[in-house]
Scaffold this motif. Sequence first.
Motif, PDB file in Angstrom:
ATOM      1  N   ASN A   1      66.566  83.235  23.948  1.00  0.00           N
ATOM      2  CA  ASN A   1      66.649  84.125  22.806  1.00  0.00           C
ATOM      3  C   ASN A   1      65.308  84.813  22.585  1.00  0.00           C
ATOM      4  O   ASN A   1      64.254  84.207  22.752  1.00  0.00           O
ATOM      5  N   ASN A   2      65.358  86.080  22.179  1.00  0.00           N
ATOM      6  CA  ASN A   2      64.118  86.848  22.097  1.00  0.00           C
ATOM      7  C   ASN A   2      63.218  86.460  20.933  1.00  0.00           C
ATOM      8  O   ASN A   2      62.117  86.988  20.809  1.00  0.00           O
ATOM      9  N   ASP A   3      63.642  85.553  20.050  1.00  0.00           N
ATOM     10  CA  ASP A   3      62.717  85.100  19.011  1.00  0.00           C
ATOM     11  C   ASP A   3      62.121  83.730  19.317  1.00  0.00           C
ATOM     12  O   ASP A   3      61.443  83.146  18.477  1.00  0.00           O
ATOM     13  N   ALA A   4      62.363  83.214  20.524  1.00  0.00           N
ATOM     14  CA  ALA A   4      61.690  81.980  20.934  1.00  0.00           C
ATOM     15  C   ALA A   4      60.200  82.275  21.099  1.00  0.00           C
ATOM     16  O   ALA A   4      59.820  83.122  21.907  1.00  0.00           O
ATOM     17  N   PRO A   5      59.320  81.607  20.352  1.00  0.00           N
ATOM     18  CA  PRO A   5      57.906  81.986  20.341  1.00  0.00           C
ATOM     19  C   PRO A   5      57.123  81.385  21.505  1.00  0.00           C
ATOM     20  O   PRO A   5      57.501  80.354  22.075  1.00  0.00           O
ATOM     21  N   VAL A   6      56.033  82.042  21.845  1.00  0.00           N
ATOM     22  CA  VAL A   6      55.094  81.459  22.796  1.00  0.00           C
ATOM     23  C   VAL A   6      54.614  80.124  22.236  1.00  0.00           C
ATOM     24  O   VAL A   6      54.276  80.018  21.061  1.00  0.00           O
ATOM     25  N   GLY A   7      54.621  79.106  23.085  1.00  0.00           N
ATOM     26  CA  GLY A   7      54.214  77.772  22.658  1.00  0.00           C
ATOM     27  C   GLY A   7      55.367  76.842  22.364  1.00  0.00           C
ATOM     28  O   GLY A   7      55.152  75.649  22.116  1.00  0.00           O
ATOM     29  N   CYS A   8      56.615  77.356  22.394  1.00  0.00           N
ATOM     30  CA  CYS A   8      57.738  76.464  22.124  1.00  0.00           C
ATOM     31  C   CYS A   8      58.008  75.563  23.330  1.00  0.00           C
ATOM     32  O   CYS A   8      57.709  75.897  24.469  1.00  0.00           O
ATOM     33  N   SER A   9      58.581  74.409  23.062  1.00  0.00           N
ATOM     34  CA  SER A   9      58.803  73.388  24.087  1.00  0.00           C
ATOM     35  C   SER A   9      60.081  73.672  24.867  1.00  0.00           C
ATOM     36  O   SER A   9      61.096  74.090  24.294  1.00  0.00           O
ATOM     37  N   LEU A  10      60.026  73.470  26.187  1.00  0.00           N
ATOM     38  CA  LEU A  10      61.168  73.701  27.065  1.00  0.00           C
ATOM     39  C   LEU A  10      61.520  72.422  27.815  1.00  0.00           C
ATOM     40  O   LEU A  10      60.639  71.640  28.181  1.00  0.00           O
ATOM     41  N   LYS A  11      62.814  72.220  28.048  1.00  0.00           N
ATOM     42  CA  LYS A  11      63.294  71.099  28.855  1.00  0.00           C
ATOM     43  C   LYS A  11      64.203  71.639  29.949  1.00  0.00           C
ATOM     44  O   LYS A  11      65.118  72.419  29.674  1.00  0.00           O
ATOM     45  N   PHE A  12      63.934  71.240  31.197  1.00  0.00           N
ATOM     46  CA  PHE A  12      64.733  71.672  32.323  1.00  0.00           C
ATOM     47  C   PHE A  12      65.801  70.630  32.634  1.00  0.00           C
ATOM     48  O   PHE A  12      65.653  69.450  32.320  1.00  0.00           O
ATOM     49  N   VAL A  13      66.888  71.091  33.255  1.00  0.00           N
ATOM     50  CA  VAL A  13      68.004  70.203  33.567  1.00  0.00           C
ATOM     51  C   VAL A  13      67.548  69.018  34.410  1.00  0.00           C
ATOM     52  O   VAL A  13      68.029  67.895  34.255  1.00  0.00           O
ATOM     53  N   SER A  14      66.591  69.257  35.294  1.00  0.00           N
ATOM     54  CA  SER A  14      66.110  68.190  36.168  1.00  0.00           C
ATOM     55  C   SER A  14      65.319  67.123  35.423  1.00  0.00           C
ATOM     56  O   SER A  14      65.039  66.054  35.973  1.00  0.00           O
ATOM     57  N   GLY A  15      64.925  67.393  34.183  1.00  0.00           N
ATOM     58  CA  GLY A  15      64.134  66.444  33.418  1.00  0.00           C
ATOM     59  C   GLY A  15      62.689  66.858  33.251  1.00  0.00           C
ATOM     60  O   GLY A  15      61.948  66.231  32.492  1.00  0.00           O
ATOM     61  N   ALA A  16      62.266  67.905  33.961  1.00  0.00           N
ATOM     62  CA  ALA A  16      60.892  68.381  33.825  1.00  0.00           C
ATOM     63  C   ALA A  16      60.717  69.052  32.460  1.00  0.00           C
ATOM     64  O   ALA A  16      61.678  69.490  31.828  1.00  0.00           O
ATOM     65  N   SER A  17      59.482  69.131  32.018  1.00  0.00           N
ATOM     66  CA  SER A  17      59.185  69.772  30.738  1.00  0.00           C
ATOM     67  C   SER A  17      58.260  70.956  30.961  1.00  0.00           C
ATOM     68  O   SER A  17      57.605  71.084  32.002  1.00  0.00           O
ATOM     69  N   GLY A  18      58.226  71.833  29.974  1.00  0.00           N
ATOM     70  CA  GLY A  18      57.379  73.012  30.071  1.00  0.00           C
ATOM     71  C   GLY A  18      57.118  73.601  28.702  1.00  0.00           C
ATOM     72  O   GLY A  18      57.554  73.065  27.685  1.00  0.00           O
ATOM     73  N   VAL A  19      56.383  74.706  28.684  1.00  0.00           N
ATOM     74  CA  VAL A  19      56.081  75.387  27.433  1.00  0.00           C
ATOM     75  C   VAL A  19      56.079  76.887  27.706  1.00  0.00           C
ATOM     76  O   VAL A  19      55.592  77.344  28.733  1.00  0.00           O
TER      77      VAL A  19
ATOM     78  N   THR B   1      62.037  67.949  39.809  1.00  0.00           N
ATOM     79  CA  THR B   1      61.442  69.168  40.341  1.00  0.00           C
ATOM     80  C   THR B   1      62.272  70.365  39.895  1.00  0.00           C
ATOM     81  O   THR B   1      63.495  70.361  40.003  1.00  0.00           O
ATOM     82  N   VAL B   2      61.610  71.394  39.395  1.00  0.00           N
ATOM     83  CA  VAL B   2      62.306  72.589  38.924  1.00  0.00           C
ATOM     84  C   VAL B   2      62.694  73.451  40.121  1.00  0.00           C
ATOM     85  O   VAL B   2      61.891  73.667  41.038  1.00  0.00           O
ATOM     86  N   GLU B   3      63.928  73.963  40.116  1.00  0.00           N
ATOM     87  CA  GLU B   3      64.429  74.777  41.215  1.00  0.00           C
ATOM     88  C   GLU B   3      65.020  76.074  40.689  1.00  0.00           C
ATOM     89  O   GLU B   3      65.446  76.165  39.531  1.00  0.00           O
TER      90      GLU B   3
END
Length: 572
Positions: free
Chosen positions: A27-45, A65-67
């Motif tokens: 969504n276009n209002d997701a701000p820089v710095g918000c937490s992300l979770k990938f299906v594989s279990g990896a995390s990101g921002v 591993t993110v694919e």
Amino acid sequence: MRKIVEEVDIGKVLLVGDGFAVIQGLNNDAPVGCSLKFVSGASGVLLWRRSDNICLALLLGGVGTVEVGEGVECRIRAILQVVDEQQGPMTKREYDVAKVPVGDELAGKVVDFLGRAPGTQVQLGTSAFAPLFGEQPDMESREQIAEALVTGVKALDMLTPLGRGQALLVTGMRQSGKTSLVLDAILGQYRSGVRCIYAAIGQSVDDVSATMALLKRKDALAYTTVVAAPEGASLGERYAAISSAIAVGERVRDCGGHALVIIDDLACMVEVWESITAALATLGPTAFDEEEGNKEQEQEMDEEKLVEYEGMLVAASAAQRRRFFSSLIQRAAKLHKRLGGGSLTLLPVLAGAPARGEGRPAAVAQYKHVSEEQRAKLQAALETARRDQLRSQQEGCVRTEVLEEFMSIADGQVVLQRESGSGRVTVDPQASVSRIGSRAYPPALADLAVQLRFELAQAVDAARFGHDPDAAALREQASFAEQARAALAQTPGHPVPLEEQVATLYALQSGFFRDVSPSNVPLRQSIFIQSLRRSKPGVLRDIASTQQLTDEARAGLGDALEEISAAFSPSS
């Protein structure tokens, strides 16, 4: 109205690089710095968003591993009903923000970007958390920088003073003493009340261990946190370590304290930007579902399009790069008194050389009146210079264009240079500048240091443009400059307190070293300071406690100089 919900915004991975992933569909209002979770279990921002809603995320590790093609979720923690005066009622989502531990327990420790001790999964500093990508304070939240942060590095405090809340870039070619300078700045905060955070980026385990040993030996570990991303860490982890170190400093600042954050070094931020541009450039029209998206992509990829940024007309790509770099550098600030008056001072380190205004060398073919032999020698010299420049860039120095971008964003820069043959590290008085001006000087140094800077710059100009090298005035200027450089030199690991810097500078400008060879200046300086401690200890205590050079202190320094000069006179 705030409604707590359990919603998840779903996106898709388009491309994966070294420590980052390109994502579509959030969504276009997701701000820089918000937490992300990938299906594989990896995390990101979430790190960067393009106008067509293509996003770049830093990968911060996890169990998988993110694919490419993998799903990614961004959790919504609340929905707000906002009433805008122009747009009327609207719905705005709040997202989970990636946070890192910043508690006081981190003091004296070396940790990674998540506050974990090396080789463990145990988090430290969990008594307090702060956003990994904190917002830079706006102008209304800031106060004018008008208070000195004395580092104990003579060449820095006298020539390019550092103010509390300032961002001062430390640059120079490789092996020019940048790390030594910033570590001495940490040692110089002993008993100052300033909390230090050192981001060791891309360093070996042995180097980090040596830094910790130095800090412990000099009693500086108790007020210092080391955030390390060792060599071999991914690009995402290195950049996260930089942001985590700043987050620790922001917590100190927001609680009304004073923090000194050192980033050693900043090159991975350049790598992140280059990864962003390279990754997005590989995305073709098939990455967009709508024709309008293609138009936006073409518009944003137009690097020659001029846009207004901070009152300047610049290329769109340059404006984006500048905005990205600014998002980190301008987190340094001195907060307004109503917000506690705390400060975060930033010393980022970046290897490179600023432009010297010398222009491009002319083609050898244009020299019509030289022999073939001379032309060949000139061509060989130019080729050697070109290879040396390329080699320096390949050995970890950023391009001059990028370096000057950081210089223009920061509140000044200190440029280091190593003198050939001597191995001595010095500050270039012409290329180094503090845009805070004399406000950053402690009062005791202000008048004396400004005069010293002027005289050093004048000596450089005289050596470059003087027509008669045998003129007495030119010889005197050159001699003073050599004596001043020798007086500014100091042993790494031994910061010099303010009162001794003032005494040294007063002696220098009083002509105490006039007949002393540069090689003997350090010894003469040491003898003077020791004599001053014995005969006039009250003078040093007065300067240290008031940070002023009072008339009484001047008189005391003058008396001490007369006594020591008499002892050195031939008649005695």
